[in-house]
Design a protein around this motif. Structure first.
Motif, short mmCIF file in Angstrom:
data_model
loop_
_atom_site.label_atom_id
_atom_site.label_comp_id
_atom_site.label_asym_id
_atom_site.label_seq_id
_atom_site.Cartn_x
_atom_site.Cartn_y
_atom_site.Cartn_z
N GLN A 73 0.84 -1.20 0.00
CA GLN A 73 0.00 0.00 0.00
C GLN A 73 0.87 1.25 0.00
N ILE A 74 0.50 2.23 -0.80
CA ILE A 74 1.24 3.48 -0.86
C ILE A 74 0.56 4.49 0.06
N THR A 75 1.03 4.52 1.29
CA THR A 75 0.50 5.50 2.23
C THR A 75 1.22 6.83 2.02
N GLN A 76 0.71 7.88 2.65
CA GLN A 76 1.35 9.19 2.53
C GLN A 76 2.77 9.13 3.08
N LEU A 77 2.95 8.44 4.21
CA LEU A 77 4.28 8.31 4.80
C LEU A 77 5.21 7.56 3.87
N ARG A 78 4.72 6.48 3.27
CA ARG A 78 5.55 5.70 2.34
C ARG A 78 5.96 6.56 1.14
N LEU A 79 5.02 7.33 0.63
CA LEU A 79 5.32 8.17 -0.53
C LEU A 79 6.38 9.21 -0.19
N GLU A 80 6.23 9.83 0.98
CA GLU A 80 7.21 10.83 1.38
C GLU A 80 8.60 10.22 1.54
N LYS A 81 8.67 8.99 2.05
CA LYS A 81 9.96 8.31 2.19
C LYS A 81 10.58 8.02 0.82
N GLU A 82 9.73 7.61 -0.13
CA GLU A 82 10.23 7.33 -1.48
C GLU A 82 10.75 8.61 -2.13
N ILE A 83 10.05 9.71 -1.88
CA ILE A 83 10.49 11.00 -2.43
C ILE A 83 11.84 11.39 -1.83
N ASP A 84 11.97 11.25 -0.50
CA ASP A 84 13.24 11.57 0.16
C ASP A 84 14.36 10.66 -0.31
N LYS A 85 14.05 9.37 -0.52
CA LYS A 85 15.05 8.39 -0.93
C LYS A 85 15.66 8.75 -2.28
N ASN A 86 14.84 9.34 -3.14
CA ASN A 86 15.32 9.72 -4.46
C ASN A 86 16.03 11.07 -4.47
N GLY A 87 16.23 11.66 -3.27
CA GLY A 87 16.96 12.91 -3.20
C GLY A 87 16.25 14.07 -3.86
N LEU A 88 14.92 14.06 -3.82
CA LEU A 88 14.17 15.13 -4.46
C LEU A 88 14.08 16.33 -3.54
N PRO A 89 13.89 17.52 -4.07
CA PRO A 89 13.84 18.72 -3.24
C PRO A 89 12.63 18.71 -2.32
N ASN A 90 12.79 19.33 -1.15
CA ASN A 90 11.72 19.42 -0.16
C ASN A 90 10.94 20.71 -0.37
N PRO A 91 9.65 20.64 -0.69
CA PRO A 91 8.89 21.85 -0.98
C PRO A 91 8.67 22.72 0.24
N ASN A 92 8.93 22.18 1.47
CA ASN A 92 8.72 22.94 2.69
C ASN A 92 9.92 23.83 3.03
N ARG A 93 11.06 23.61 2.36
CA ARG A 93 12.21 24.46 2.58
C ARG A 93 12.01 25.80 1.87
N VAL A 94 12.51 26.86 2.52
CA VAL A 94 12.31 28.20 1.95
C VAL A 94 12.93 28.30 0.57
N ASP A 95 14.15 27.73 0.38
CA ASP A 95 14.82 27.87 -0.91
C ASP A 95 14.22 26.99 -1.98
#
Length: 335
Positions: A73-95
Motif C-alpha cells: 500500500q502506498i501511504t502518505q508516509l511511504r510516498l514521502e519516504k520514497e520521495i526523500d530516498k530519491n533525493g528530491l527537493p523538499n517543498p517545505n524548505r524556503v529555498d
C-alpha cells in the motif's frame, strides 16, 4: 537552460486510486516537488520537463508501480519516504518554494474507462477495500446505479442498500466521474425537539447521520474523510439542507427515505443536476413519521413506477448480509 525532455509510463492493470491517491492526493504531493508537468491520460503517465527531473520522476513512479503490483500500500508516509530516498527537493524548505502552475489532471479517457465501477463481476473499488455483491439483487442494484440516474432501493435493514450506494459514490469520486458526494437523511426522531437537545446544530443532528459516516469509514481513512468534508468534497447533512439547491457532478444519496414526507421526497428528487445520480434507500416497514404525514418512499412507488430513467430495486431477507439470525428475525416480523 537545461534541455526539456519528456516520457510516458504505462500503469495498466494498476488501480488508479492506489497509485495516484484519493482525489489525486499522491499526484499533488509529487507534483509539488517539480517544475515538470505531470499529466494522467487513461492508464498512462506523461511527463515533460528538465532532464534531471524527468529521470527522477520516472524512477519514483516505477518504484511505486512495482510496490503496488506486489500488493503493498502506498501511504502518505511511504510516498514521502520514497520521495526523500530519491533525493528530491523538499517543498517545505524556503529555498525550494516555487510559484508555479502544476498540471495534474484526470482525463476524460480514464473517466470513461472507469465509469463501469469495476470488472465483469461488478466489484467496486474503494481506497480501503474491494466490495463485491453478495446476492443477485445486490448485483442488480450495483448495475442499476451505472445505468440509471435515479435508483430507488427498498428493503429491510442489512441488505446493503446504503453501504453499496456509498461504495459506488466513493468509487465515482476517486475515479474522477464526479466531483462531490452528498449524503443525507431525515432526522425524524428529533422532530420539533431538536432545539431542546444539547450542543450546536451539527452536534444535534450528527447521531442521525452516523450510519452514513460508518459506511464512509469502512472505505476511506478517517483522516481523509475529515479533510474531504472540510473541503466540502463530501457533505453529510439533514435533508432540510437540500432545499433550493441543484446538485451537479455529484452522487447524492438519501438514506432512511421511508421517513421523508411527500413534499421532502419531491424536493430531494428534483435536486438532480447534470452528470449526477440520486440514490434513494429505505425500509417501508420501519416508518417513524407522525400519522398525519404519508411516507414519500411509499408514495413514489406508484407515482414514478413508469417514469423512464428511474429504477426500483427490491430487497428481502435473502439479501441480508448480517449474521443469519438477523435474516430469521426479519422473516419472522414479515410473517
Amino acid at each position: 537552460m537545461e534541455n526539456v525532455t519528456k516520457f510516458s509510463l504505462n500503469f495498466e492493470g494498476i488501480d488508479p486510486v492506489a497509485l495516484l491517491g484519493l482525489a489525486d492526493e499522491n499526484l499533488r504531493l509529487i507534483s509539488q516537488h517539480f517544475e515538470s508537468t505531470i499529466t494522467i491520460r487513461g492508464d498512462r503517465i506523461r511527463v515533460i520537463g528538465p532532464k534531471h527531473e524527468t529521470q527522477k520522476i520516472r524512477e519514483l513512479f516505477s518504484t511505486l508501480i512495482r510496490a503496488i503490483k506486489k500488493g503493498e500500500q502506498i501511504t502518505q508516509l511511504r510516498l514521502e519516504k520514497e520521495i526523500d530516498k530519491n533525493g528530491l527537493p523538499n517543498p517545505n524548505r524556503v529555498d525550494d518554494q516555487r510559484t508555479k502552475s502544476t498540471s495534474y489532471r484526470i482525463s476524460s479517457e480514464r473517466t470513461v474507462k472507469d465509469i463501469g465501477d469495476g470488472n465483469a463481476n461488478n466489484s467496486v473499488q474503494t481506497p480501503n477495500k474491494i466490495i463485491l455483491p453478495k446476492s443477485v439483487n445486490q448485483e442488480a442494484y450495483l448495475k442499476s446505479m451505472d445505468d440509471y440516474d435515479i435508483v430507488i432501493a427498498i428493503g429491510p435493514a442489512g441488505t446493503g442498500k446504503t453501504y453499496l450506494a456509498v461504495a459506488k459514490a466513493v468509487h465515482a469520486l476517486t475515479s474522477g466521474r464526479i466531483s462531490r458526494i452528498v449524503l443525507t437523511r431525515p432526522a425524524v426522531e428529533a422532530g420539533e425537539s431538536l432545539g431542546f437537545l444539547p450542543g450546536n446544530f451539527k452536534e444535534k443532528v450528527d447521531p442521525y447521520l452516523r450510519p452514513l459516516y460508518d459506511a464512509l469509514h469502512d472505505m476511506i481513512s478517517i483522516e481523509k474523510i475529515k479533510r474531504l468534508i472540510d473541503e466540502q468534497v463530501i457533505e453529510v447533512a439533514p435533508i432540510a439542507y437540500m432545499r433550493g439547491r441543484t446538485l451537479s457532478d455529484a452522487y447524492v444519496i438519501l438514506d432512511e427515505a421511508q421517513n421523508t414526507t411527500s413534499i421532502q421526497m419531491k424536493m430531494f428528487l428534483t435536486r438532480l443536476g447534470w452528470n449526477s445520480k440520486s440514490i434513494v434507500t429505505g425500509d417501508i416497514t420501519q416508518i417513524d413519521l407522525e400519522k398525519k404525514y404519508s411516507s414519500g418512499l411509499v408514495e413514489i412507488q406508484d407515482k414514478l413506477k413508469h417514469v423512464e430513467g428511474i429504477k426500483f430495486i427490491y430487497f428481502d431477507e435473502r439479501d441480508v448480509v448480517r449474521p443469519p439470525l438477523v435474516s430469521k428475525i426479519i422473516k419472522a416480523y414479515g410473517n
